[in-house]
Design a protein around this motif. Structure first.
Motif, PDB file in Angstrom:
ATOM      1  N   ILE A 257     -75.307  80.061  94.631  1.00 44.56           N
ATOM      2  CA  ILE A 257     -75.503  78.613  94.747  1.00 44.56           C
ATOM      3  C   ILE A 257     -76.369  78.089  93.608  1.00 44.56           C
ATOM      4  O   ILE A 257     -76.876  76.965  93.677  1.00 44.56           O
ATOM      5  N   ILE A 268     -72.271  81.420 103.439  1.00 43.32           N
ATOM      6  CA  ILE A 268     -72.772  80.251 102.735  1.00 43.32           C
ATOM      7  C   ILE A 268     -71.888  79.039 102.988  1.00 43.32           C
ATOM      8  O   ILE A 268     -72.365  77.901 103.104  1.00 43.32           O
ATOM      9  N   TYR A 272     -73.257  75.680 104.713  1.00 45.18           N
ATOM     10  CA  TYR A 272     -73.229  74.466 103.905  1.00 45.18           C
ATOM     11  C   TYR A 272     -72.420  73.355 104.586  1.00 45.18           C
ATOM     12  O   TYR A 272     -72.761  72.177 104.503  1.00 45.18           O
ATOM     13  N   CYS A 280     -81.635  77.770 100.102  1.00 47.56           N
ATOM     14  CA  CYS A 280     -81.669  79.235 100.134  1.00 47.56           C
ATOM     15  C   CYS A 280     -82.834  79.701 100.993  1.00 47.56           C
ATOM     16  O   CYS A 280     -83.969  79.236 100.802  1.00 47.56           O
ATOM     17  N   GLU A 286     -81.827  74.351  96.582  1.00 47.39           N
ATOM     18  CA  GLU A 286     -80.725  73.634  97.180  1.00 47.39           C
ATOM     19  C   GLU A 286     -79.396  74.103  96.591  1.00 47.39           C
ATOM     20  O   GLU A 286     -79.348  74.699  95.519  1.00 47.39           O
ATOM     21  N   VAL A 287     -78.328  73.793  97.295  1.00 47.54           N
ATOM     22  CA  VAL A 287     -77.000  74.201  96.845  1.00 47.54           C
ATOM     23  C   VAL A 287     -76.541  73.235  95.753  1.00 47.54           C
ATOM     24  O   VAL A 287     -76.292  72.050  96.023  1.00 47.54           O
ATOM     25  N   LEU A 290     -71.295  76.069  94.367  1.00 48.03           N
ATOM     26  CA  LEU A 290     -70.899  77.281  95.090  1.00 48.03           C
ATOM     27  C   LEU A 290     -69.860  77.998  94.240  1.00 48.03           C
ATOM     28  O   LEU A 290     -68.707  77.583  94.173  1.00 48.03           O
TER      29      LEU A 290
END
Length: 304
Positions: A257, A268, A272, A280, A286-287, A290
């Motif tokens: 991510i 994930i 998400y 994480c 933060e994502v 992906l």
């Protein structure tokens, strides 16, 4: 509350709810006695009591009547609630116990009537002759008429508060308190604590669905276990790809991510989709994107 008239100064009228509670307690006691009795025959052949069930129930109810109504002028439910039967046909204003005739007729109406209904149903249920069909129709009509009278009596009871059952009205017996009911002392300090606690519990029930517990837990874990000194090079990434940062297993279809940690694709992706602000659990990132790993990780390459 049950209404009291002017000629009943020597007795204490009973609340409607107390009379109904006494009836429910009596039914519960009969079911309890019957279940305890039938448990004694669990080792016998099934259906051994089926042919004599009305007589056995009548015998058990007779025993209960002997040690309750006959000896104490009160059923078990009434005794628990401090209630007794009063002879309402007597002219005196003070408490008058039931006469022997009233007790015997009470037995006949309650125990005998129930036994007669059950036994007649068994006798005429399998008879196909015309004479038996007529008798069965007469019995059904009489049973329905009694139930209708019981309904009318119950509506009158709700209006006036006396004679909860049709048997009590016919025999002229009514429920009264054995002793005057003392005034209940209310502890307002205890009530305030209960109200405060219930209000706090309702507030928590309203607030908890609005809190993202999973994100809060991951945030706290990132504070408690800070990760520092990690590089973003592929060698460092490969050295930390031995387990998924969510499930702790060997990563299946490993994805990143944007941080040095690796996740299973399904782990994930599901997290998400559940929380678009997912971070994480290791470093709190933060994502951003992906993405799958661009190189293949083999287990043999990661052995130390």
């Amino acid at each position: 509350m049950a209404s009291s008239t002017g000629n009943e100064k020597g007795v204490n009228p009973v609340l409607r709810i107390s009379q109904l509670d006494a009836l429910e307690l009596n039914k519960a006691l009969e079911q309890l006695v019957w279940s305890q009795f039938t448990s004694c025959f669990h080792g016998f052949k099934p259906g051994v009591l089926a042919h004599f069930e009305p007589e056995v129930k009548a015998f058990l109810c007779l025993i209960l009547w002997r040690f309750t109504i006959y000896s104490k002028n009160a059923t078990v439910g009434q005794a628990i609630l401090n209630i007794q039967y009063k002879n309402n046909l007597s002219q005196t204003e003070k408490y008058q116990p039931l006469s022997k005739h009233q007790k015997l007729w009470y037995l006949i109406f309650t125990v005998g009537g129930r036994w007669l209904e059950e036994r007649c149903y068994d006798l005429f249920s399998n008879r196909q002759q015309q004479s038996f069909s007529k008798i069965k129709s007469y019995i059904s009509f009489g049973t329905g008429l009694l139930k209708l009278c019981g309904l009318v009596n119950f509506l009158i009871f709700l209006r006036k508060g006396t004679f909860a059952t049709l048997t009590e009205r016919v025999l002229g017996i009514r429920s009264v308190f054995c002793k005057p009911q003392s005034v209940r002392q209310v502890g307002f300090e205890y009530m305030n604590r209960e109200l405060l606690w219930h209000g706090f519990a309702e507030f928590l029930i309203y607030l908890l669905p609005l809190i993202n517990v999973q994100k809060l837990k991951l945030k706290i874990s990132s504070w408690c276990l800070p990760i520092a000194g990690l590089s973003n090079s592929e060698n460092t990434l490969a050295s930390h790809c031995r387990e998924c940062s969510l499930c702790g297993e060997w990563p299946t279809m490993p994805h990143t991510i944007g941080c040095p940690h690796v996740f299973c694709y399904y782990c994930i992706k599901s997290n998400y989709l559940f929380d678009m602000y997912f971070t994480c659990p290791k470093c709190g990132s933060e994502v951003h994107t992906l993405q799958p790993l661009k190189y293949k990780i083999e287990m043999t390459e990661l052995h130390v």
